[in-house]
Design an enzyme around this catalytic site. Structure first.
Site, PDB file in Angstrom:
ATOM      1  N   SER A  46      51.338  -0.012  40.965  1.00 30.04           N
ATOM      2  CA  SER A  46      52.121  -0.926  39.981  1.00 30.04           C
ATOM      3  C   SER A  46      53.194   0.138  39.293  1.00 30.04           C
ATOM      4  CB  SER A  46      51.068  -0.188  38.776  1.00 30.04           C
ATOM      5  OG  SER A  46      50.996  -0.099  37.570  1.00 30.04           O
ATOM      6  N   GLU A  47      53.858  -1.410  38.729  1.00 30.16           N
ATOM      7  CA  GLU A  47      55.524  -1.580  38.900  1.00 30.16           C
ATOM      8  C   GLU A  47      56.013  -0.974  37.683  1.00 30.16           C
ATOM      9  OE1 GLU A  47      54.156  -4.340  39.227  1.00 30.16           O
ATOM     10  OE2 GLU A  47      54.690  -5.817  37.460  1.00 30.16           O
ATOM     11  N   ASN A  48      55.276  -0.604  36.217  1.00 31.59           N
ATOM     12  CA  ASN A  48      55.684   0.550  35.682  1.00 31.59           C
ATOM     13  C   ASN A  48      55.983   1.856  36.145  1.00 31.59           C
ATOM     14  OD1 ASN A  48      52.617  -0.098  35.686  1.00 31.59           O
ATOM     15  ND2 ASN A  48      52.649   1.076  33.865  1.00 31.59           N
TER      16      ASN A  48
END
Lengths: 218, 232
Positions: A46-48
């Site tokens: 998840s790119e966060n």
């Protein structure tokens, strides 16, 4: 019959391999997580800043400090790791993610993708989509083949502002699984009960049909 | 404050020196890990004409969104915006300048700014509206665009725990942009949930060393959730 959202996710899941690190975009791509084959291990990025995203929490597990890239509360899977956003995109840009699945408004025969902006309508931004398409080698775009009015979204040239140039090689629509190479679309599979003729009629860009095109197995 | 002790006793003191038309870099992703009380202090101060660098711009009544009604933000550099009605209205009327920047590029711009790197090449955005007006170069047969780094007059950061020297530990995905933001401010202000004495944090477990931190303030946090999602 055109594929449902769930069926699109099922077909994408067939592209997963054991040990894959996978980034799933918002919408249909997120559903792919529900169809990871039994006995196979994949880790969701998840790119966060989370590798090893787990399922949604129970009411008791909700933690405001733990969300996914869609800002939804999530949990962590066994073996998860947390990192900052620069590190997260180093993974993505550096080509370390094995498979990226994301949606689009349009793709074209040169592998261009438009997915973030419709001029004249509200522009919310590209988030991480431009980084994902530029950084990943193995990308599957999931989208509807044509608009409700029958206007093709698989084009000779994208009409909307691009998210990325020359970066898409595989597209799964509700009608077909298509490969992009040599400036053409190649029809690999068709949705169950959908004819080659129907796919041709709804594909504006050049579509190559070689031999008998198999139906998808779901 | 003496020596390496970065602790200040009030939010007013924490944001002292923030003036109209300055650039403020903020940590946070969505509403997760945002410096919510430092943002409230900016609202209270009434500072105007700010350029804000942040992945998002909060919602109508929480986070950076609360700076919109009084027109305190002149320009925002962000990757994803428009989760609030006032933002949309100001953007559509041309009252608010919005520079959309890919999320990874935004993180790297902050990182580079804090690390003394003036610009970097990235494939992200090549051939898209993001590339307009930027230098392009080919390396090993691939196209890249030159992206300038970002630094701010102030950086506002939310961490979980700190020692008095400003060594920081973040919690879960509330880390996000905060470590990069911390490096990129001329004055970096950090608010935390707990402050301990120097030596109490394991040096191996510190995410951001205190060298980047100028002021540290203890706060209490609402931690609002934007998309409360539970499994059925």
């Amino acid at each position: 019959m055109a594929l449902s959202r769930e069926q699109l996710a099922q077909r994408v899941a067939q592209e997963l391999q054991d040990g894959y690190y996978v980034n799933l975009g918002i919408g249909i791509p997120t559903l792919v997580a529900n169809y990871v084959p039994e006995g196979m291990e994949v880790m969701l990025q998840s790119e966060n800043g989370l590798l090893g995203m787990g399922q949604f929490p129970t009411e008791d597990e909700i933690d405001a400090d733990l969300i996914n890239a869609g800002k939804q509360t999530v949990t962590m899977a066994k073996g998860a790791s947390i990192f900052d956003s620069a590190e997260s995109f180093a993974m993505i840009r550096g080509g370390h993610v094995d498979l990226t699945v994301l949606g689009a408004f349009e793709v074209d025969v040169n592998g261009n993708i438009a997915s973030y902006m419709i001029p004249g309508k509200l522009i919310k931004g590209m988030g991480g989509a431009m980084d994902l398409v530029a950084g990943a080698d193995n990308i599957i775009v999931t989208m509807t083949h044509a608009s409700k009015h029958g206007v093709s979204k698989l084009l000779t040239n994208c009409t909307l502002p691009l998210t990325g140039k020359g970066c898409i090689k595989k597209v799964l629509t509700d009608l077909a699984f298509i490969e992009i190479k040599n400036g053409k679309f190649y029809l690999l599979e068709r949705a169950p009960g959908v004819s080659v003729e129907e796919i041709i009629s709804l594909t504006e860009g050049e579509l190559v049909v070689e031999g008998d095109v198999p139906e998808m197995r779901l | 404050m003496a020596g390496f002790d970065k602790v200040v006793s009030s939010y007013e003191e924490a944001m002292e020196g923030l003036e109209d038309n300055m650039t403020v870099i903020a940590g946070g992703f969505g509403l997760c890990g945002i410096p919510e009380n430092l943002i409230s202090e900016i609202k209270r101060k009434g500072t105007k004409g700010l350029t804000v660098v942040s992945n998002n711009c909060g919602v109508d009544d929480f986070g950076l969104g609360i700076l919109l009604p009084d027109r305190q933000i002149k320009k925002i550099i962000a990757s994803y915006v428009g989760e609030n009605a006032e933002f949309e209205r100001q953007m559509m009327n041309g009252e608010l300048d919005v520079e959309l920047t890919p999320q990874g590029t935004l993180a790297e711009k902050m990182r580079a700014g804090g690390a003394g790197i003036p610009a970097f090449f990235t494939a992200t955005g090549y051939g898209t509206p993001v590339a307009e007006g930027k230098e392009e170069r080919e390396f090993n047969g691939r196209h890249y665009i030159l992206e300038p780094a970002i630094t701010g007059d102030f950086a506002i950061v939310k961490a979980w725990k700190a020692d008095r020297y400003g060594n920081l530990v973040f919690r879960k995905t509330a880390r996000n942009f905060n470590p990069m933001a911390a490096t990129a401010g001329k004055i970096t202000v950090v608010e935390v949930e707990e402050i301990v004495e120097p030596g109490e944090l394991d040096p191996d477990q510190i995410h951001t060393p205190g060298i980047y931190v100028n002021r540290l303030v203890l706060g209490t946090f609402e931690k609002r959730i934007e998309q409360r999602t539970i499994r059925s």
